[in-house]
Scaffold this motif. Structure first.
Motif, PDB file in Angstrom:
ATOM      1  N   ILE A   1      53.072  17.160  21.645  1.00 17.77           N
ATOM      2  CA  ILE A   1      53.026  18.393  20.093  1.00 17.77           C
ATOM      3  C   ILE A   1      52.929  19.941  21.177  1.00 17.77           C
ATOM      4  CG2 ILE A   1      52.604  19.457  18.186  1.00 17.77           C
ATOM      5  CD1 ILE A   1      52.434  16.818  16.970  1.00 17.77           C
TER       6      ILE A   1
ATOM      7  N   ASN B   1      58.939  17.892  16.144  1.00 16.32           N
ATOM      8  CA  ASN B   1      57.905  18.176  15.332  1.00 16.32           C
ATOM      9  C   ASN B   1      57.902  16.788  14.805  1.00 16.32           C
ATOM     10  OD1 ASN B   1      56.423  19.943  17.074  1.00 16.32           O
ATOM     11  ND2 ASN B   1      57.384  21.516  16.187  1.00 16.32           N
ATOM     12  N   PHE B   2      58.611  17.296  13.427  1.00 15.38           N
ATOM     13  CA  PHE B   2      58.423  15.443  12.322  1.00 15.38           C
ATOM     14  C   PHE B   2      59.015  14.248  13.507  1.00 15.38           C
ATOM     15  CE2 PHE B   2      60.915  13.960   9.111  1.00 15.38           C
ATOM     16  CZ  PHE B   2      60.318  14.090   8.099  1.00 15.38           C
TER      17      PHE B   2
ATOM     18  N   GLY C   1      55.245  13.846  14.219  1.00 12.33           N
ATOM     19  CA  GLY C   1      54.524  13.784  12.937  1.00 12.33           C
ATOM     20  C   GLY C   1      54.750  12.211  11.755  1.00 12.33           C
TER      21      GLY C   1
END
Length: 168
Positions: free
Chosen positions: A27, A66-67, A70
């Motif tokens: 990330i 990023n999702f 996550g």
């Protein structure tokens, strides 16, 4: 019915912790230093960096990337909280992996995310001048999505195998 060995049923917390550390590092890399993902070579003007990604396109896709990261952290947290491999956990992990894989394949299958100048820049390196780098670059872009699919499928299969085996 024979008992399942403890190491088969319980997850190894270190694996999940290490995975989360690497996801956080990814990330940070993608969000703050994406240009360092590339090829480096020495020219008469010094060290040259050729980024793999088209930075503007990568910035547009960053929310999806990023999702997906996550979802990876959520997956590892679920494994830590549950503490042992179960079929329910396996199904939940497969679902998270399917969503993350779909996002990643959608992002990286778009040829616009890849730096179109990458093969031309690499052709400046004497060792690469005899290669058809444009062909290799197109092939790499296509194979990358396949590698992602394989990695997510392998991870999902491993988790499900551990869950079924732990069930006994």
């Amino acid at each position: 019915m024979p008992s399942v060995p403890k190491e088969t049923a319980e997850n190894k917390r270190g694996e999940s912790a290490a995975s989360m550390v690497f996801i956080v590092l990814a990330i940070i890399l993608f969000n703050f230093f994406p240009w360092i993902i590339g090829a480096y070579y020495q020219s008469e003007n010094g060290l040259v960096n050729v980024p793999v990604f088209q930075m503007e396109a990568l910035r547009r896709y960053l929310p999806l990337i990023n999702f997906a990261f996550g979802l990876g952290i959520l997956r590892e947290l679920m494994i830590l909280v549950v503490g042992r491999y179960t079929v329910k956990l396996g199904v939940a992990v497969i679902f998270l992996n399917l969503v993350a894989m779909t996002l990643c394949v959608a992002v990286f299958a778009d040829s616009g995310i890849w730096n179109p100048a990458f093969p031309q820049a690499l052709s400046q390196i004497p060792d690469f001048q005899d290669f058809d780098l444009a062909y290799f670059w197109r092939l790499f872009q296509q194979l990358f999505a396949g590698v992602l699919i394989f990695a997510y499928a392998l991870d999902s299969g491993t988790i499900l195998y551990r869950a079924v085996r732990a069930k006994g």
